[in-house]
Write a protein that holds these residues in place. Structure first.
Motif, PDB file in Angstrom:
ATOM      1  N   LEU A   1       0.842  -1.189   0.000  1.00  0.00           N
ATOM      2  CA  LEU A   1       0.000   0.000   0.000  1.00  0.00           C
ATOM      3  C   LEU A   1       0.880   1.243   0.000  1.00  0.00           C
ATOM      4  CD1 LEU A   1      -2.708  -0.964   2.665  1.00  0.00           C
ATOM      5  CD2 LEU A   1      -2.904  -1.085   0.171  1.00  0.00           C
ATOM      6  N   VAL A   2       0.447   2.267  -0.730  1.00  0.00           N
ATOM      7  CA  VAL A   2       1.131   3.557  -0.718  1.00  0.00           C
ATOM      8  C   VAL A   2       0.468   4.423   0.350  1.00  0.00           C
ATOM      9  CG1 VAL A   2       1.714   5.622  -2.031  1.00  0.00           C
ATOM     10  CG2 VAL A   2       1.724   3.384  -3.151  1.00  0.00           C
ATOM     11  N   ALA A   3       1.286   5.012   1.218  1.00  0.00           N
ATOM     12  CA  ALA A   3       0.730   5.780   2.334  1.00  0.00           C
ATOM     13  C   ALA A   3       1.636   6.949   2.683  1.00  0.00           C
ATOM     14  CB  ALA A   3       0.553   4.881   3.558  1.00  0.00           C
ATOM     15  N   VAL A   4       1.060   7.904   3.398  1.00  0.00           N
ATOM     16  CA  VAL A   4       1.828   8.981   4.013  1.00  0.00           C
ATOM     17  C   VAL A   4       2.134   8.541   5.442  1.00  0.00           C
ATOM     18  CG1 VAL A   4       1.855  11.395   4.709  1.00  0.00           C
ATOM     19  CG2 VAL A   4       0.689  10.718   2.595  1.00  0.00           C
ATOM     20  N   ALA A   5       3.421   8.469   5.770  1.00  0.00           N
ATOM     21  CA  ALA A   5       3.842   8.043   7.102  1.00  0.00           C
ATOM     22  C   ALA A   5       3.943   9.265   8.005  1.00  0.00           C
ATOM     23  CB  ALA A   5       5.177   7.321   7.029  1.00  0.00           C
ATOM     24  N   GLN A   6       3.018   9.373   8.937  1.00  0.00           N
ATOM     25  CA  GLN A   6       3.039  10.474   9.895  1.00  0.00           C
ATOM     26  C   GLN A   6       3.649   9.940  11.188  1.00  0.00           C
ATOM     27  OE1 GLN A   6      -1.282  11.477   9.161  1.00  0.00           O
ATOM     28  NE2 GLN A   6      -0.403  13.518   8.899  1.00  0.00           N
ATOM     29  N   THR A   7       4.867  10.389  11.451  1.00  0.00           N
ATOM     30  CA  THR A   7       5.673   9.792  12.509  1.00  0.00           C
ATOM     31  C   THR A   7       5.631  10.616  13.783  1.00  0.00           C
ATOM     32  OG1 THR A   7       7.710  10.957  11.943  1.00  0.00           O
ATOM     33  CG2 THR A   7       7.225   8.957  10.710  1.00  0.00           C
ATOM     34  N   ARG A   8       5.900   9.934  14.887  1.00  0.00           N
ATOM     35  CA  ARG A   8       5.974  10.619  16.172  1.00  0.00           C
ATOM     36  C   ARG A   8       7.323  11.306  16.337  1.00  0.00           C
ATOM     37  NH1 ARG A   8       4.697   7.186  21.512  1.00  0.00           N
ATOM     38  NH2 ARG A   8       2.852   6.754  20.236  1.00  0.00           N
ATOM     39  N   TYR A   9       8.338  10.807  15.623  1.00  0.00           N
ATOM     40  CA  TYR A   9       9.692  11.319  15.779  1.00  0.00           C
ATOM     41  C   TYR A   9      10.156  12.048  14.522  1.00  0.00           C
ATOM     42  CZ  TYR A   9       9.881   8.214  19.814  1.00  0.00           C
ATOM     43  OH  TYR A   9       9.627   7.593  21.000  1.00  0.00           O
ATOM     44  N   ALA A  10      11.132  12.953  14.695  1.00  0.00           N
ATOM     45  CA  ALA A  10      11.691  13.680  13.554  1.00  0.00           C
ATOM     46  C   ALA A  10      12.308  12.720  12.552  1.00  0.00           C
ATOM     47  CB  ALA A  10      12.738  14.687  14.042  1.00  0.00           C
ATOM     48  N   LEU A  11      12.998  11.696  13.051  1.00  0.00           N
ATOM     49  CA  LEU A  11      13.603  10.670  12.211  1.00  0.00           C
ATOM     50  C   LEU A  11      13.194   9.307  12.756  1.00  0.00           C
ATOM     51  CD1 LEU A  11      17.249  12.086  11.952  1.00  0.00           C
ATOM     52  CD2 LEU A  11      15.424  12.333  10.269  1.00  0.00           C
ATOM     53  N   SER A  12      12.603   8.472  11.915  1.00  0.00           N
ATOM     54  CA  SER A  12      12.240   7.114  12.320  1.00  0.00           C
ATOM     55  C   SER A  12      13.133   6.135  11.572  1.00  0.00           C
ATOM     56  CB  SER A  12      10.766   6.834  12.011  1.00  0.00           C
ATOM     57  OG  SER A  12       9.933   7.636  12.821  1.00  0.00           O
ATOM     58  N   ASN A  13      13.756   5.230  12.318  1.00  0.00           N
ATOM     59  CA  ASN A  13      14.763   4.341  11.748  1.00  0.00           C
ATOM     60  C   ASN A  13      14.152   3.209  10.933  1.00  0.00           C
ATOM     61  OD1 ASN A  13      16.350   4.537  14.964  1.00  0.00           O
ATOM     62  ND2 ASN A  13      16.720   5.839  13.198  1.00  0.00           N
ATOM     63  N   ILE A  14      14.761   2.946   9.787  1.00  0.00           N
ATOM     64  CA  ILE A  14      14.535   1.704   9.054  1.00  0.00           C
ATOM     65  C   ILE A  14      15.706   0.788   9.393  1.00  0.00           C
ATOM     66  CG2 ILE A  14      14.342   0.621   6.784  1.00  0.00           C
ATOM     67  CD1 ILE A  14      13.110   3.161   5.737  1.00  0.00           C
ATOM     68  N   ARG A  15      15.393  -0.434   9.796  1.00  0.00           N
ATOM     69  CA  ARG A  15      16.436  -1.341  10.284  1.00  0.00           C
ATOM     70  C   ARG A  15      16.536  -2.598   9.432  1.00  0.00           C
ATOM     71  NH1 ARG A  15      18.543   0.014  15.237  1.00  0.00           N
ATOM     72  NH2 ARG A  15      17.505   1.767  16.278  1.00  0.00           N
ATOM     73  N   ARG A  16      17.642  -3.318   9.642  1.00  0.00           N
ATOM     74  CA  ARG A  16      17.917  -4.524   8.858  1.00  0.00           C
ATOM     75  C   ARG A  16      17.050  -5.706   9.284  1.00  0.00           C
ATOM     76  NH1 ARG A  16      22.675  -4.177   5.943  1.00  0.00           N
ATOM     77  NH2 ARG A  16      22.905  -6.450   5.924  1.00  0.00           N
ATOM     78  N   GLY A  17      16.399  -5.567  10.415  1.00  0.00           N
ATOM     79  CA  GLY A  17      15.533  -6.630  10.900  1.00  0.00           C
ATOM     80  C   GLY A  17      14.477  -6.064  11.820  1.00  0.00           C
ATOM     81  N   PRO A  18      13.497  -6.867  12.222  1.00  0.00           N
ATOM     82  CA  PRO A  18      12.378  -6.382  13.035  1.00  0.00           C
ATOM     83  C   PRO A  18      12.728  -6.291  14.518  1.00  0.00           C
ATOM     84  CG  PRO A  18      12.046  -8.684  12.494  1.00  0.00           C
ATOM     85  CD  PRO A  18      13.299  -8.271  11.795  1.00  0.00           C
ATOM     86  N   GLY A  19      13.562  -5.309  14.874  1.00  0.00           N
ATOM     87  CA  GLY A  19      13.936  -5.118  16.266  1.00  0.00           C
ATOM     88  C   GLY A  19      15.026  -4.076  16.391  1.00  0.00           C
ATOM     89  N   THR A  20      15.133  -3.465  17.565  1.00  0.00           N
ATOM     90  CA  THR A  20      16.149  -2.426  17.771  1.00  0.00           C
ATOM     91  C   THR A  20      17.550  -3.004  17.866  1.00  0.00           C
ATOM     92  OG1 THR A  20      15.737  -2.530  20.153  1.00  0.00           O
ATOM     93  CG2 THR A  20      14.540  -0.855  18.906  1.00  0.00           C
ATOM     94  N   ASN A  21      17.662  -4.331  17.964  1.00  0.00           N
ATOM     95  CA  ASN A  21      18.981  -4.957  17.986  1.00  0.00           C
ATOM     96  C   ASN A  21      19.583  -5.094  16.593  1.00  0.00           C
ATOM     97  OD1 ASN A  21      16.736  -6.757  17.734  1.00  0.00           O
ATOM     98  ND2 ASN A  21      18.155  -8.491  17.785  1.00  0.00           N
ATOM     99  N   TYR A  22      18.812  -4.738  15.563  1.00  0.00           N
ATOM    100  CA  TYR A  22      19.322  -4.764  14.194  1.00  0.00           C
ATOM    101  C   TYR A  22      19.834  -3.378  13.809  1.00  0.00           C
ATOM    102  CZ  TYR A  22      17.069  -9.309  13.586  1.00  0.00           C
ATOM    103  OH  TYR A  22      16.711 -10.625  13.702  1.00  0.00           O
ATOM    104  N   ALA A  23      20.789  -3.354  12.893  1.00  0.00           N
ATOM    105  CA  ALA A  23      21.432  -2.098  12.507  1.00  0.00           C
ATOM    106  C   ALA A  23      20.450  -1.157  11.812  1.00  0.00           C
ATOM    107  CB  ALA A  23      22.620  -2.380  11.591  1.00  0.00           C
ATOM    108  N   ASP A  24      20.647   0.125  12.074  1.00  0.00           N
ATOM    109  CA  ASP A  24      19.883   1.199  11.437  1.00  0.00           C
ATOM    110  C   ASP A  24      20.472   1.435  10.047  1.00  0.00           C
ATOM    111  OD1 ASP A  24      18.780   3.586  10.626  1.00  0.00           O
ATOM    112  OD2 ASP A  24      19.490   4.762  12.323  1.00  0.00           O
ATOM    113  N   ILE A  25      19.649   1.351   8.991  1.00  0.00           N
ATOM    114  CA  ILE A  25      20.159   1.527   7.626  1.00  0.00           C
ATOM    115  C   ILE A  25      19.658   2.808   6.968  1.00  0.00           C
ATOM    116  CG2 ILE A  25      20.504  -0.931   7.225  1.00  0.00           C
ATOM    117  CD1 ILE A  25      17.843  -0.984   5.713  1.00  0.00           C
ATOM    118  N   GLY A  26      18.834   3.571   7.660  1.00  0.00           N
ATOM    119  CA  GLY A  26      18.326   4.818   7.096  1.00  0.00           C
ATOM    120  C   GLY A  26      17.160   5.337   7.910  1.00  0.00           C
ATOM    121  N   ASP A  27      16.657   6.485   7.514  1.00  0.00           N
ATOM    122  CA  ASP A  27      15.579   7.126   8.262  1.00  0.00           C
ATOM    123  C   ASP A  27      14.473   7.577   7.312  1.00  0.00           C
ATOM    124  OD1 ASP A  27      17.127   7.232  10.806  1.00  0.00           O
ATOM    125  OD2 ASP A  27      18.370   8.622   9.648  1.00  0.00           O
ATOM    126  N   ILE A  28      13.282   7.700   7.859  1.00  0.00           N
ATOM    127  CA  ILE A  28      12.215   8.391   7.140  1.00  0.00           C
ATOM    128  C   ILE A  28      11.809   9.604   7.963  1.00  0.00           C
ATOM    129  CG2 ILE A  28      11.370   6.324   5.975  1.00  0.00           C
ATOM    130  CD1 ILE A  28       8.971   6.423   7.941  1.00  0.00           C
TER     131      ILE A  28
END
Length: 710
Positions: free
Chosen positions: A17-44
């Protein structure tokens, strides 16, 4: 488990689905896996358009998303996905602007091109998505040629025909716009009808604003007779739009209910920079104020705004509010086209890689009044100027306006580093700047027989930079890099300010350029294709060895109020903290210790603010490459400021010392980082207990520096 292990998109990911992501944070991390223990590879960023896969949601609320070539896992607990409107059919009557991007043209004297064909060729090369050119034909009862000259000036129907033919050959539609005054109704209507009945003139936009002497002056009583004249001459099927200042306090001043029976669309001038708002707040106000007007809303956006804000505004207007068309004000002030050159409907997937910016700024020079590069004088032999301290940290001059005979003059002269395109902007202070017609004259423009005259309405602006335009300057020409201003505005009882001038050289990124790969340890360049870039971030305190070391913060330093902590509970000062309060040793031991720029960039503010004491704000260079993330850093409660606005600073350069805000606090450094332009608009911004505003504008400085040391 290795943080660098990659968890691929599930085979049963299902429909996207195409959507507008309205985030709580200025930068929200995209990670290599589903968890904060995975490396951050970019932000939205907040209000980004992306693709997500609802069926991939894990039990702990992670989703697979794709955005601009980034693909990975995003925590959905801090993001609201609002379906994009996309290509859904419009709910309002069809307009000539549906599915179109338009560009406003003011006058030939305000652009570097000397022929219509060259102007259109430049637009086509820089922004293929633009399909309409809106050209000013008249002001009151006069053709626009009264205020223009050269081959682009419009003095009658023959010039309209030339413009229409040139637009047709270049693949553009021609639309007319005019500023009626409502004083000579028959003459004004007759001129507009003469222009709009020429073959190929697709529509008319009336600029209706309340500004004594420049816009509509006929009051409510003149609206109906004026519009009846227009409708008799143009017919009821001819599309007429109305462009307005959309702020709530301006709504009644333009008599909307008088215009409503005759108007087919409304074009709100959504200039969030002037309004000192975010694009999101400005657009929300537009639809709240003008949504009840019951006409299609086609927003006007500022062409000189930051690219990321332009993209955000485009996304919100078209994909959330449902605008079916957009326009950009104006040709001649747009230095970077990436945000402008975007179609209305979604024609490519937001998951596809985004092209790097084609234009960017290189060197920047600011000439301050009374400093090197500035001269002023009088024609009367008397002391005519008055001086006043600028809120931004320097002194400027002002004087009462003259109707016909000048009393004073001033010039700013910059030695150009090389030939090329420059954006020239003026700073308008918040006091003693009430003229609506400050006439700046730019010299040394390639192809111009004389100086180029740009009128600026100082009364519209408060403590902000206003672009005069983009100019092709040749340092070999006489007076190249010179800007002149006197006090003649044609107005009595106003003030005109003589403040700073900024020159920014524009460079183009070569075709085929690709951003640098993922950052690795080691030395990185500080310029890429002529554009300054940040090679990493460091702590703003400590010795040079400590700032290069792995530990954050350096030994002996502590953060008394970490990012996001709620402190001063139960007092009037209770707030969520925007950054770090850095202390060394025992109380008062750190007063006078040095503070350093955490990354390379340009100083945007260096002055004293109420409560804060002395403050320095730096706009940092894009991280690693010209399309990298841009952040602002703020250093509060300091003393002995060593830098000034417009000065370029290097990573690790000493800029000030720790202090106590003139005795208000125990000495410490307040240090924060913002991923938006909030600190450029409001250097003293303090969200207090508004946690949402905190998270949308600021990032944890400790976390950011740790991830981007390089």
């Amino acid at each position: 488990m290795s943080a660098n292990r990659f968890v691929a998109k599930p085979a049963d990911a299902g429909e996207s689905l195409v959507a507008v992501a309205q985030t709580r944070y200025a930068l929200s991390n995209i990670r290599r896996g589903p968890g904060t223990n995975y490396a951050d590879i970019g932000d939205i960023l907040d209000n980004s358009l992306l693709v997500y896969f609802p069926n991939t949601r894990t039990t702990d609320n992670w989703l697979w998303v794709e955005k601009g070539g980034l693909k990975g896992w995003l925590y959905a607990g801090y993001v609201e996905f609002t379906p994009a409107i996309g290509a859904q059919p419009p709910t309002h009557p069809k307009t000539p602007y549906d599915g179109k991007i338009a560009l406003w043209h003011w006058k030939g004297l305000a652009v570097p091109q000397k022929t219509i064909a060259d102007l259109l060729k430049d637009i086509r090369a820089k922004a293929p998505a633009i399909s309409q050119i809106w050209v000013k034909i008249s002001d009151g009862a006069k053709w626009m040629g009264e205020y223009d000259s050269g081959a682009l000036a419009i003095n009658g129907r023959e010039d309209i025909d030339r413009w229409v033919a040139a637009c047709h050959r270049a693949g553009f539609e021609f639309h007319a716009w005019a500023v009626p005054h409502g004083l000579r109704i028959e003459a004004e209507a007759r001129l507009i009808i003469e222009a709009c009945t020429r073959a190929g003139v697709q529509s008319l936009i009336l600029d209706i604003e309340r500004e004594k002497g420049n816009y509509w002056q006929g009051g409510a009583a003149a609206v109906r007779p004026f519009m009846l004249q227009l409708r008799r001459g143009l017919g009821n099927r001819y599309h007429i739009g109305m462009s307005v200042d959309p702020r709530p306090q301006q709504y009644r001043t333009v008599f909307p209910h008088e215009w409503s029976p005759f108007i087919d669309s409304v074009h709100p001038q959504t200039y969030w920079q002037i309004f000192r708002k975010s694009p999101e707040d400005a657009l929300s106000s537009v639809w709240t104020t003008w949504g009840g007007f019951d006409k299609p809303i086609i927003p006007v956006f500022p062409g000189g705004a930051e690219t990321q804000e332009q993209i955000e505004a485009h996304t919100l207007a078209t994909q959330l509010h449902g605008a079916k068309g957009l326009s950009w004000w104006r040709y001649g002030t747009i230095a970077r086209w990436q945000g402008v050159d975007r179609p209305i409907e979604i024609t490519t997937s937001p998951a596809d890689p985004e092209a790097p910016p084609r234009e960017n700024f290189a060197e920047q020079v600011i000439i301050l009044p009374t400093k090197s590069g500035f001269r002023s004088g009088t024609y009367t032999g008397k002391a005519e100027f008055s001086a006043r301290a600028n809120t931004w940290g320097w002194e400027y001059l002002y004087v009462g306006t003259a109707e016909r005979t000048s009393k004073v003059w001033a010039e700013w002269r910059q030695k150009l580093p090389q030939n090329g395109l420059y954006e020239i902007a003026v700073f308008v202070p918040n006091r003693r700047a009430t003229t609506t017609r400050a006439r700046y004259k730019v010299h040394g423009v390639v192809g111009a027989a004389s100086e180029v005259v740009i009128d600026i309405n100082q009364n519209q602006h408060r403590n902000s930079w206003v672009s005069l335009g983009i100019f092709d300057l040749d340092r070999g020409q006489d007076n190249a890099g010179r800007v002149f201003l006197n006090d003649v505005t044609g107005e009595p009882d106003k003030f005109i300010a003589f403040d700073a001038i900024r020159f920014r050289r524009i460079v183009s990124t070569p075709t085929g350029y690709l951003p640098a790969p993922e950052p690795t340890r080691g030395r990185r360049p500080t310029r890429v294709n002529g554009v300054y870039v940040a090679d990493g971030y460091d702590s703003p305190i400590g010795t040079s060895e400590q700032r290069r070391a792995d530990r954050l913060w350096p030994p002996g330093w502590r953060d008394a109020s970490p990012f996001g902590r709620r402190y001063f509970r139960g007092t009037p000062s209770e707030a969520y903290h925007t950054g770090a309060d850095l202390n060394f040793g025992s109380p008062y031991e750190d007063k006078g210790m040095a503070c350093y720029a955490c990354a390379s960039g340009v100083v945007t503010f260096a002055a004293s603010l109420a409560v804060w004491g002395n403050v320095v704000v730096i706009r940092h260079d894009p991280l690693f490459h010209p399309s990298g993330r841009v952040l602002y850093s703020r250093y509060g409660h300091v003393q002995q400021i060593r830098v000034r606005v417009g000065e370029r600073v290097a990573r690790g350069q000493r800029i000030c010392e720790i202090s106590d805000a003139f005795g208000r606090f125990v000495p410490h450094l307040h240090f924060d980082l913002s991923a938006t332009t909030i600190l450029e608009r409001q250097p003293g911004n303090w969200p207090k207990l508004n946690f949402s505003a905190l998270m949308k504008n600021y990032v944890d400085p400790l976390d950011w520096i740790r991830k981007h040391r390089n």
